[in-house]
Design a protein around this motif. Sequence first.
Motif, PDB file in Angstrom:
ATOM      1  N   GLY A   2       0.886  -1.246  -0.028  1.00 61.62           N
ATOM      2  CA  GLY A   2       0.060   0.149   0.010  1.00 61.62           C
ATOM      3  C   GLY A   2       0.873   1.299  -0.069  1.00 61.62           C
ATOM      4  O   GLY A   2       2.122   1.206   0.338  1.00 61.62           O
ATOM      5  N   ASP A 306       0.292   2.070  -5.284  1.00 64.59           N
ATOM      6  CA  ASP A 306       0.461   1.342  -4.141  1.00 64.59           C
ATOM      7  C   ASP A 306       1.876   1.398  -3.876  1.00 64.59           C
ATOM      8  O   ASP A 306       2.548   0.567  -2.847  1.00 64.59           O
ATOM      9  CB  ASP A 306      -0.341  -0.084  -4.086  1.00 64.59           C
ATOM     10  CG  ASP A 306       0.443  -0.801  -4.929  1.00 64.59           C
ATOM     11  OD1 ASP A 306       1.254  -0.469  -5.713  1.00 64.59           O
ATOM     12  OD2 ASP A 306       0.142  -2.166  -5.019  1.00 64.59           O
ATOM     13  N   GLN A 344      -6.255   2.916   2.363  1.00 57.99           N
ATOM     14  CA  GLN A 344      -6.579   1.924   0.911  1.00 57.99           C
ATOM     15  C   GLN A 344      -7.573   1.081   1.277  1.00 57.99           C
ATOM     16  O   GLN A 344      -7.846   0.326   2.339  1.00 57.99           O
ATOM     17  CB  GLN A 344      -5.365   1.368   0.653  1.00 57.99           C
ATOM     18  CG  GLN A 344      -4.750   2.526  -0.579  1.00 57.99           C
ATOM     19  CD  GLN A 344      -3.244   2.173  -0.883  1.00 57.99           C
ATOM     20  OE1 GLN A 344      -2.600   1.929   0.233  1.00 57.99           O
ATOM     21  NE2 GLN A 344      -2.920   2.316  -2.116  1.00 57.99           N
TER      22      GLN A 344
END
Length: 347
Positions: A2, A306, A344
Amino acid sequence: MGMRVAIGQFNEITTETMAFARQLGIDSVQMNTPLLPGADTWDAADVQRLADAVAAEGLKLEAIENVPVHFYDKVMTGAPGREAQIENYCAIIRALGAAGIGILGYHFMPNSVWRTNRRIKGRGGARNTGFDLAEATAATTRAEAERFLPSVLGDLSAMPLRFGDDAGISHDQMWDNYAWFLDRVLPVAEEAGVRLALHPDDPPASELGGVARLFTGVENFKRAEALAKDSPAWALDLCLGSCSSMLGGAQTVREMISHFGPRGKIAYVHFRDVQGSVPRFVECFLGEGNFNPSEMIGLLRDNGFDGFLLDDHVPQIENDSPWGHRARGHAIGYLQGLLNAHPQREV
Ligand SMILES: [Mn+2]
């Protein structure tokens, strides 16, 4: 993993900087032009030692940005000697792969980053760098142009600054040189498991010092992507500050993220901003520039990015260290807060 914030823009690993990273809650490290032995290339063993030194501190060296310009200046300008340089460059790509460093950042600016003023008074008296195309193009000699180049570069005698009787380097020539570079490095990078991350031209002027600049707008990045022929090794070091200083400002930043994000082409992000766009801009703190940082974090997330974010350049704050601990502490905390506010989604 992430989206996350990395620490970087230093050229050696110190226990102090690694402790600073851990204390700020950071796991990811980037280095810019590490100080390693070698006149024209790096040894794989030295690259491995960098990765090991970061791992020994409990962190991960995720990317190296930039080899010294003189390692590949002839590649960029298409000068004799570029074959030997490209072999050395490919050896460095393989060394990164072997050391588990998955990203090599690079730029394709033979005559570097230009600023016409590095002491502009900003918020509360903080000092910012700025660029004014009128001042830059008023330079008609090498000596005048050299004033605009970063002092850290040292010897500028080999820097291509083409004035007077010297023929300049055209856009067509630069595109040929870039295609020549990609054809040779991308297959090696694919095999080594390394992504090559292209930084935009800074400043994004069409030409400086007689040398054409390529990566100054969205369409030219699309042209570069096409030259890479779908290679998974071609990616971007998406410098939001550089994109914000292009024509269109915040809208150009939006277009870059929404085009290249879903295609998986953003390897990592330089998260900074400027006020104004070419022909004239000044760097600034996050939150007082052309774009809303919160909007761009949301856009990066929603377009599938990410990777890591890096503060890149920061204003010079009162009593700060040469590297900028105070200003970087501010930028990093700002970004961590934004990430916290934009979780996220679970896949
Ligand atoms: Mn940058």
